[in-house]
Design a protein around this motif. Structure first.
Motif, PDB file in Angstrom:
ATOM      1  N   TRP A   1       0.830  -1.202   0.000  1.00 22.14           N
ATOM      2  CA  TRP A   1       0.000   0.000   0.000  1.00 22.14           C
ATOM      3  C   TRP A   1       0.862   1.250   0.000  1.00 22.14           C
ATOM      4  O   TRP A   1       1.844   1.344   0.737  1.00 22.14           O
ATOM      5  CB  TRP A   1      -0.910   0.025   1.221  1.00 22.14           C
ATOM      6  N   LYS A   2       0.477   2.214  -0.844  1.00 21.07           N
ATOM      7  CA  LYS A   2       1.153   3.504  -0.892  1.00 21.07           C
ATOM      8  C   LYS A   2       0.121   4.622  -0.759  1.00 21.07           C
ATOM      9  O   LYS A   2      -1.055   4.439  -1.072  1.00 21.07           O
ATOM     10  CB  LYS A   2       1.942   3.656  -2.189  1.00 21.07           C
ATOM     11  N   PHE A   3       0.588   5.770  -0.297  1.00 19.52           N
ATOM     12  CA  PHE A   3      -0.293   6.904  -0.026  1.00 19.52           C
ATOM     13  C   PHE A   3       0.324   8.155  -0.652  1.00 19.52           C
ATOM     14  O   PHE A   3       1.485   8.467  -0.416  1.00 19.52           O
ATOM     15  CB  PHE A   3      -0.444   7.084   1.489  1.00 19.52           C
ATOM     16  N   THR A   4      -0.468   8.871  -1.464  1.00 21.40           N
ATOM     17  CA  THR A   4       0.021  10.077  -2.133  1.00 21.40           C
ATOM     18  C   THR A   4      -0.855  11.267  -1.774  1.00 21.40           C
ATOM     19  O   THR A   4      -2.082  11.204  -1.884  1.00 21.40           O
ATOM     20  CB  THR A   4       0.021   9.900  -3.665  1.00 21.40           C
ATOM     21  N   SER A   5      -0.239  12.371  -1.349  1.00 18.34           N
ATOM     22  CA  SER A   5      -0.969  13.613  -1.077  1.00 18.34           C
ATOM     23  C   SER A   5      -1.186  14.334  -2.407  1.00 18.34           C
ATOM     24  O   SER A   5      -0.287  14.391  -3.245  1.00 18.34           O
ATOM     25  CB  SER A   5      -0.165  14.495  -0.112  1.00 18.34           C
ATOM     26  N   LEU A   6      -2.379  14.880  -2.617  1.00 18.78           N
ATOM     27  CA  LEU A   6      -2.703  15.491  -3.905  1.00 18.78           C
ATOM     28  C   LEU A   6      -3.062  16.974  -3.785  1.00 18.78           C
ATOM     29  O   LEU A   6      -2.414  17.821  -4.367  1.00 18.78           O
ATOM     30  CB  LEU A   6      -3.836  14.709  -4.582  1.00 18.78           C
ATOM     31  N   GLY A   7      -4.139  17.291  -3.074  1.00 19.12           N
ATOM     32  CA  GLY A   7      -4.517  18.694  -2.925  1.00 19.12           C
ATOM     33  C   GLY A   7      -4.922  19.349  -4.230  1.00 19.12           C
ATOM     34  O   GLY A   7      -4.502  20.474  -4.528  1.00 19.12           O
ATOM     35  N   LYS A   8      -5.765  18.664  -5.021  1.00 18.46           N
ATOM     36  CA  LYS A   8      -6.191  19.172  -6.330  1.00 18.46           C
ATOM     37  C   LYS A   8      -7.697  19.414  -6.334  1.00 18.46           C
ATOM     38  O   LYS A   8      -8.483  18.515  -6.034  1.00 18.46           O
ATOM     39  CB  LYS A   8      -5.826  18.163  -7.434  1.00 18.46           C
ATOM     40  N   ALA A   9      -8.112  20.623  -6.690  1.00 22.24           N
ATOM     41  CA  ALA A   9      -9.528  20.963  -6.741  1.00 22.24           C
ATOM     42  C   ALA A   9     -10.119  20.590  -8.098  1.00 22.24           C
ATOM     43  O   ALA A   9      -9.470  20.769  -9.137  1.00 22.24           O
ATOM     44  CB  ALA A   9      -9.725  22.456  -6.488  1.00 22.24           C
ATOM     45  N   ILE A  10     -11.337  20.058  -8.094  1.00 21.60           N
ATOM     46  CA  ILE A  10     -12.036  19.698  -9.325  1.00 21.60           C
ATOM     47  C   ILE A  10     -13.494  20.151  -9.213  1.00 21.60           C
ATOM     48  O   ILE A  10     -13.968  20.488  -8.137  1.00 21.60           O
ATOM     49  CB  ILE A  10     -11.986  18.178  -9.610  1.00 21.60           C
ATOM     50  N   THR A  11     -14.188  20.135 -10.342  1.00 21.94           N
ATOM     51  CA  THR A  11     -15.595  20.521 -10.332  1.00 21.94           C
ATOM     52  C   THR A  11     -16.460  19.347  -9.891  1.00 21.94           C
ATOM     53  O   THR A  11     -16.036  18.192  -9.927  1.00 21.94           O
ATOM     54  CB  THR A  11     -16.051  20.972 -11.726  1.00 21.94           C
ATOM     55  N   GLU A  12     -17.668  19.671  -9.512  1.00 18.04           N
ATOM     56  CA  GLU A  12     -18.616  18.651  -9.090  1.00 18.04           C
ATOM     57  C   GLU A  12     -18.907  17.672 -10.223  1.00 18.04           C
ATOM     58  O   GLU A  12     -18.965  16.456 -10.018  1.00 18.04           O
ATOM     59  CB  GLU A  12     -19.902  19.343  -8.639  1.00 18.04           C
ATOM     60  N   SER A  13     -19.055  18.178 -11.444  1.00 24.40           N
ATOM     61  CA  SER A  13     -19.342  17.315 -12.593  1.00 24.40           C
ATOM     62  C   SER A  13     -18.184  16.365 -12.888  1.00 24.40           C
ATOM     63  O   SER A  13     -18.399  15.213 -13.280  1.00 24.40           O
ATOM     64  CB  SER A  13     -19.662  18.156 -13.830  1.00 24.40           C
ATOM     65  N   THR A  14     -16.950  16.835 -12.691  1.00 22.23           N
ATOM     66  CA  THR A  14     -15.781  15.967 -12.896  1.00 22.23           C
ATOM     67  C   THR A  14     -15.772  14.836 -11.878  1.00 22.23           C
ATOM     68  O   THR A  14     -15.504  13.680 -12.208  1.00 22.23           O
ATOM     69  CB  THR A  14     -14.481  16.784 -12.779  1.00 22.23           C
ATOM     70  N   PHE A  15     -16.087  15.170 -10.633  1.00 19.15           N
ATOM     71  CA  PHE A  15     -16.142  14.157  -9.579  1.00 19.15           C
ATOM     72  C   PHE A  15     -17.215  13.111  -9.894  1.00 19.15           C
ATOM     73  O   PHE A  15     -16.979  11.910  -9.782  1.00 19.15           O
ATOM     74  CB  PHE A  15     -16.447  14.819  -8.234  1.00 19.15           C
ATOM     75  N   ILE A  16     -18.397  13.560 -10.289  1.00 19.55           N
ATOM     76  CA  ILE A  16     -19.494  12.636 -10.589  1.00 19.55           C
ATOM     77  C   ILE A  16     -19.122  11.715 -11.742  1.00 19.55           C
ATOM     78  O   ILE A  16     -19.320  10.497 -11.679  1.00 19.55           O
ATOM     79  CB  ILE A  16     -20.782  13.420 -10.914  1.00 19.55           C
ATOM     80  N   GLY A  17     -18.573  12.295 -12.812  1.00 17.97           N
ATOM     81  CA  GLY A  17     -18.195  11.490 -13.966  1.00 17.97           C
ATOM     82  C   GLY A  17     -17.124  10.474 -13.643  1.00 17.97           C
ATOM     83  O   GLY A  17     -17.213   9.299 -14.027  1.00 17.97           O
ATOM     84  N   PHE A  18     -16.082  10.883 -12.910  1.00 17.44           N
ATOM     85  CA  PHE A  18     -14.993   9.972 -12.559  1.00 17.44           C
ATOM     86  C   PHE A  18     -15.479   8.858 -11.648  1.00 17.44           C
ATOM     87  O   PHE A  18     -15.152   7.685 -11.838  1.00 17.44           O
ATOM     88  CB  PHE A  18     -13.875  10.746 -11.874  1.00 17.44           C
ATOM     89  N   THR A  19     -16.276   9.214 -10.638  1.00 17.16           N
ATOM     90  CA  THR A  19     -16.741   8.226  -9.672  1.00 17.16           C
ATOM     91  C   THR A  19     -17.668   7.193 -10.314  1.00 17.16           C
ATOM     92  O   THR A  19     -17.664   6.020  -9.932  1.00 17.16           O
ATOM     93  CB  THR A  19     -17.459   8.926  -8.499  1.00 17.16           C
TER      94      THR A  19
END
Length: 216
Positions: free
Chosen positions: A194-212
């Motif tokens: 297992w690895k863990f990466t910090s990101l801190g990247k903002a996205i739009t609500e539509s991008t989140f819905i589509g990706f998920t």
């Protein structure tokens, strides 16, 4: 000394510790949120408020990027229903992920927390994303640059005494308006580790819905 994580920095949970890390927690905290509006003369004004809340969401995916499970506060149920997601719950199906909300505790070091037990993670789960989002019932134009002093912390357990790392996410002038979802970090398998990466990247609500939902 507590390590300060940088953006896109990766930690190997099996090699970067004296013994492989099997249980840990991800927590977030913020000082205040600044809202902009106009006074009775029409001039733009700024005020700080504690009435706008943020929520920590944890979404698990398989190797084909299909969502397997989701853990978040049930206060987001109306938004989840609207977008055809499962209802918010505090414990994942495999009992490996648990959500805690300490937003009402004034002296707490964090407002939201998700605990992870790697020994219980379902074998189908390949990667996990941790998101932070606005409560859309209270704000129509989310903007993470309005959030003061946003921090992500990791603990060896649920105890703040076992702080492993801390990542201060730069929100000022780096997040566009209406990007109401912040990708905090990614937990993933690589060569059975297992690895863990910090990101801190903002996205739009539509991008989140589509990706998920696996929409490319």
């Amino acid at each position: 000394m507590t390590p300060l994580l940088l953006k896109n920095e990766t930690v190997d949970l099996s090699q970067h510790f004296e013994t492989p890390l099997k249980q840990f927690s991800i927590a977030v905290d913020w000082a205040s949120i600044s809202m902009f509006g106009r006074n009775f003369l029409g001039f733009k004004t700024k005020r700080e408020t504690d009435q706008i809340d943020l929520g920590l969401t944890c979404v698990m995916f398989d190797k084909q990027n299909q969502m397997i499970d989701l853990v978040c506060s049930s206060k987001f149920n109306s938004w989840l229903i609207k977008n055809s997601f499962p209802l918010g719950k505090s414990i994942s199906k495999d009992k490996a992920f648990r959500h805690f909300d300490h937003g009402s505790i004034v002296d707490s070091l964090y407002k939201q927390m998700t605990t992870v037990d790697l020994q219980k993670v379902d074998s189908e789960i390949d990667h996990v994303f941790f998101y932070l989002c606005f409560d859309h019932r209270k704000i129509k134009s989310p903007d993470f640059s309005s959030v003061e002093l946003l921090k992500m912390m990791s603990f060896g357990s649920t105890s703040p005494d076992q702080l492993i790392s801390e990542y201060t996410i730069p929100t000022q002038n780096c997040c566009k308006k209406n990007e109401g979802i912040l990708i905090l970090a990614k937990l993933y398998r690589e060569d059975e580790k297992w690895k863990f990466t910090s990101l801190g990247k903002a996205i739009t609500e539509s991008t989140f819905i589509g990706f998920t939902k696996g929409i490319q």
